[in-house]
Design a protein around this motif. Structure first.
Motif, PDB file in Angstrom:
ATOM      1  N   GLU A  83      65.017  17.863 -10.263  1.00  0.00           N
ATOM      2  CA  GLU A  83      64.961  16.923  -9.144  1.00  0.00           C
ATOM      3  C   GLU A  83      63.546  16.411  -8.964  1.00  0.00           C
ATOM      4  O   GLU A  83      62.583  17.143  -9.187  1.00  0.00           O
ATOM      5  CB  GLU A  83      65.445  17.603  -7.864  1.00  0.00           C
ATOM      6  CG  GLU A  83      66.917  17.920  -7.879  1.00  0.00           C
ATOM      7  CD  GLU A  83      67.406  18.469  -6.556  1.00  0.00           C
ATOM      8  OE1 GLU A  83      66.578  18.867  -5.707  1.00  0.00           O
ATOM      9  OE2 GLU A  83      68.625  18.496  -6.368  1.00  0.00           O
ATOM     10  N   SER A  84      63.430  15.162  -8.578  1.00  0.00           N
ATOM     11  CA  SER A  84      62.131  14.519  -8.334  1.00  0.00           C
ATOM     12  C   SER A  84      61.230  14.601  -9.564  1.00  0.00           C
ATOM     13  O   SER A  84      60.044  14.930  -9.474  1.00  0.00           O
ATOM     14  CB  SER A  84      61.439  15.154  -7.122  1.00  0.00           C
ATOM     15  OG  SER A  84      62.273  15.108  -5.997  1.00  0.00           O
ATOM     16  N   ALA A  85      61.789  14.285 -10.720  1.00  0.00           N
ATOM     17  CA  ALA A  85      61.075  14.433 -11.998  1.00  0.00           C
ATOM     18  C   ALA A  85      59.797  13.606 -12.059  1.00  0.00           C
ATOM     19  O   ALA A  85      58.824  14.032 -12.688  1.00  0.00           O
ATOM     20  CB  ALA A  85      61.995  14.056 -13.148  1.00  0.00           C
ATOM     21  N   THR A  86      59.769  12.470 -11.441  1.00  0.00           N
ATOM     22  CA  THR A  86      58.590  11.607 -11.528  1.00  0.00           C
ATOM     23  C   THR A  86      57.597  11.840 -10.389  1.00  0.00           C
ATOM     24  O   THR A  86      56.563  11.183 -10.331  1.00  0.00           O
ATOM     25  CB  THR A  86      59.009  10.125 -11.534  1.00  0.00           C
ATOM     26  OG1 THR A  86      59.732   9.846 -10.335  1.00  0.00           O
ATOM     27  CG2 THR A  86      59.863   9.808 -12.754  1.00  0.00           C
ATOM     28  N   SER A  87      57.893  12.781  -9.517  1.00  0.00           N
ATOM     29  CA  SER A  87      56.998  13.055  -8.391  1.00  0.00           C
ATOM     30  C   SER A  87      55.934  14.079  -8.778  1.00  0.00           C
ATOM     31  O   SER A  87      55.961  14.642  -9.873  1.00  0.00           O
ATOM     32  CB  SER A  87      57.792  13.573  -7.187  1.00  0.00           C
ATOM     33  OG  SER A  87      58.201  14.900  -7.435  1.00  0.00           O
ATOM     34  N   ALA A  88      55.014  14.334  -7.862  1.00  0.00           N
ATOM     35  CA  ALA A  88      53.959  15.328  -8.092  1.00  0.00           C
ATOM     36  C   ALA A  88      54.509  16.746  -8.068  1.00  0.00           C
ATOM     37  O   ALA A  88      53.886  17.661  -8.602  1.00  0.00           O
ATOM     38  CB  ALA A  88      52.867  15.178  -7.037  1.00  0.00           C
ATOM     39  N   LYS A  93      66.411  23.256 -10.352  1.00  0.00           N
ATOM     40  CA  LYS A  93      67.428  23.934  -9.558  1.00  0.00           C
ATOM     41  C   LYS A  93      68.545  24.368 -10.485  1.00  0.00           C
ATOM     42  O   LYS A  93      68.911  23.665 -11.418  1.00  0.00           O
ATOM     43  CB  LYS A  93      67.978  23.003  -8.491  1.00  0.00           C
ATOM     44  CG  LYS A  93      66.923  22.576  -7.504  1.00  0.00           C
ATOM     45  CD  LYS A  93      67.528  22.234  -6.198  1.00  0.00           C
ATOM     46  CE  LYS A  93      66.385  21.973  -5.230  1.00  0.00           C
ATOM     47  NZ  LYS A  93      66.802  21.933  -3.882  1.00  0.00           N
ATOM     48  N   ARG A  94      69.077  25.556 -10.215  1.00  0.00           N
ATOM     49  CA  ARG A  94      70.237  26.023 -10.973  1.00  0.00           C
ATOM     50  C   ARG A  94      71.459  25.241 -10.531  1.00  0.00           C
ATOM     51  O   ARG A  94      71.656  25.000  -9.342  1.00  0.00           O
ATOM     52  CB  ARG A  94      70.456  27.506 -10.741  1.00  0.00           C
ATOM     53  CG  ARG A  94      69.473  28.343 -11.515  1.00  0.00           C
ATOM     54  CD  ARG A  94      69.722  29.782 -11.296  1.00  0.00           C
ATOM     55  NE  ARG A  94      69.051  30.130 -10.042  1.00  0.00           N
ATOM     56  CZ  ARG A  94      69.301  31.188  -9.321  1.00  0.00           C
ATOM     57  NH1 ARG A  94      70.223  32.027  -9.681  1.00  0.00           N
ATOM     58  NH2 ARG A  94      68.652  31.415  -8.204  1.00  0.00           N
ATOM     59  N   ARG A  95      72.246  24.828 -11.486  1.00  0.00           N
ATOM     60  CA  ARG A  95      73.475  24.089 -11.194  1.00  0.00           C
ATOM     61  C   ARG A  95      74.572  24.635 -12.102  1.00  0.00           C
ATOM     62  O   ARG A  95      75.111  23.951 -12.951  1.00  0.00           O
ATOM     63  CB  ARG A  95      73.259  22.596 -11.440  1.00  0.00           C
ATOM     64  CG  ARG A  95      74.371  21.748 -10.895  1.00  0.00           C
ATOM     65  CD  ARG A  95      74.026  20.270 -11.038  1.00  0.00           C
ATOM     66  NE  ARG A  95      75.056  19.458 -10.426  1.00  0.00           N
ATOM     67  CZ  ARG A  95      76.129  19.017 -11.066  1.00  0.00           C
ATOM     68  NH1 ARG A  95      76.319  19.313 -12.319  1.00  0.00           N
ATOM     69  NH2 ARG A  95      77.016  18.274 -10.432  1.00  0.00           N
ATOM     70  N   SER A  96      74.838  25.900 -11.933  1.00  0.00           N
ATOM     71  CA  SER A  96      75.816  26.563 -12.778  1.00  0.00           C
ATOM     72  C   SER A  96      77.227  26.269 -12.281  1.00  0.00           C
ATOM     73  O   SER A  96      77.477  26.191 -11.086  1.00  0.00           O
ATOM     74  CB  SER A  96      75.561  28.066 -12.782  1.00  0.00           C
ATOM     75  OG  SER A  96      74.238  28.311 -13.190  1.00  0.00           O
ATOM     76  N   GLN A  97      78.142  26.112 -13.231  1.00  0.00           N
ATOM     77  CA  GLN A  97      79.513  25.751 -12.886  1.00  0.00           C
ATOM     78  C   GLN A  97      80.501  26.492 -13.768  1.00  0.00           C
ATOM     79  O   GLN A  97      80.166  26.932 -14.859  1.00  0.00           O
ATOM     80  CB  GLN A  97      79.722  24.258 -13.092  1.00  0.00           C
ATOM     81  CG  GLN A  97      78.795  23.396 -12.278  1.00  0.00           C
ATOM     82  CD  GLN A  97      79.018  21.933 -12.606  1.00  0.00           C
ATOM     83  OE1 GLN A  97      80.135  21.446 -12.600  1.00  0.00           O
ATOM     84  NE2 GLN A  97      77.946  21.222 -12.883  1.00  0.00           N
ATOM     85  N   PHE A  98      81.727  26.562 -13.290  1.00  0.00           N
ATOM     86  CA  PHE A  98      82.837  26.998 -14.123  1.00  0.00           C
ATOM     87  C   PHE A  98      83.472  25.731 -14.667  1.00  0.00           C
ATOM     88  O   PHE A  98      83.613  24.733 -13.967  1.00  0.00           O
ATOM     89  CB  PHE A  98      83.851  27.801 -13.311  1.00  0.00           C
ATOM     90  CG  PHE A  98      83.328  29.135 -12.878  1.00  0.00           C
ATOM     91  CD1 PHE A  98      83.285  30.193 -13.768  1.00  0.00           C
ATOM     92  CD2 PHE A  98      82.869  29.337 -11.599  1.00  0.00           C
ATOM     93  CE1 PHE A  98      82.788  31.424 -13.388  1.00  0.00           C
ATOM     94  CE2 PHE A  98      82.374  30.559 -11.193  1.00  0.00           C
ATOM     95  CZ  PHE A  98      82.338  31.607 -12.089  1.00  0.00           C
ATOM     96  N   ARG A  99      83.835  25.761 -15.923  1.00  0.00           N
ATOM     97  CA  ARG A  99      84.406  24.569 -16.564  1.00  0.00           C
ATOM     98  C   ARG A  99      85.736  24.899 -17.227  1.00  0.00           C
ATOM     99  O   ARG A  99      86.018  26.047 -17.545  1.00  0.00           O
ATOM    100  CB  ARG A  99      83.447  24.037 -17.622  1.00  0.00           C
ATOM    101  CG  ARG A  99      82.120  23.594 -17.047  1.00  0.00           C
ATOM    102  CD  ARG A  99      81.633  22.380 -17.779  1.00  0.00           C
ATOM    103  NE  ARG A  99      80.327  21.995 -17.333  1.00  0.00           N
ATOM    104  CZ  ARG A  99      80.092  20.975 -16.527  1.00  0.00           C
ATOM    105  NH1 ARG A  99      81.087  20.251 -16.091  1.00  0.00           N
ATOM    106  NH2 ARG A  99      78.870  20.665 -16.178  1.00  0.00           N
TER     107      ARG A  99
END
Length: 117
Positions: A83-88, A93-99
């Motif tokens: 998140e906010s890759a271009t910011s200072a 963040k973890r975004r783990s899911q069941f698929r």
């Protein structure tokens, strides 16, 4: 009801836990009635292409979900989200899911129908 699904590393340390209470609530809220639209992503540049059919599903059941996990139909997919890759101060963040594979969706519902658009 105090149980859950646990991710345990090779040393026996619990790395993550999903409580049954939270999973049941999520399952009933988000997946009670769902529409799935298959797509194909191609690129770069990335483009999505959608087919002429959809899958309408309803009547999910937590026991169907547990059975699908125990048979390997539903699997854990660990992921990170930047998140906010271009910011200072970008943040990971973890975004783990069941698929589940699209072909196996019907096994998670009491009623699943394909419809042409």
């Amino acid at each position: 009801m105090d149980g859950g699904i646990h991710l345990i590393d090779a040393d026996g340390t619990r790395a993550a836990t999903w409580a049954f209470e939270g999973l049941i609530s999520h399952c009933n809220r988000k997946h009670a009635r769902a529409c799935y639209v298959p797509s194909i992503r191609q690129g770069p540049p990335f483009e999505c292409q959608y087919g002429g059919r959809i899958e309408m599903c309803e009547g999910t059941d937590f026991f169907l979900f547990l059975r699908a996990i125990s048979t390997g139909i539903v699997y854990y997919d660990p992921a990170l989200k930047l998140e906010s890759a271009t910011s200072a101060g970008p943040a990971l963040k973890r975004r783990s899911q069941f698929r589940v594979r699209h072909q196996a969706l019907a096994g998670l519902y009491r009623k699943a129908e394909q419809e042409m658009l």
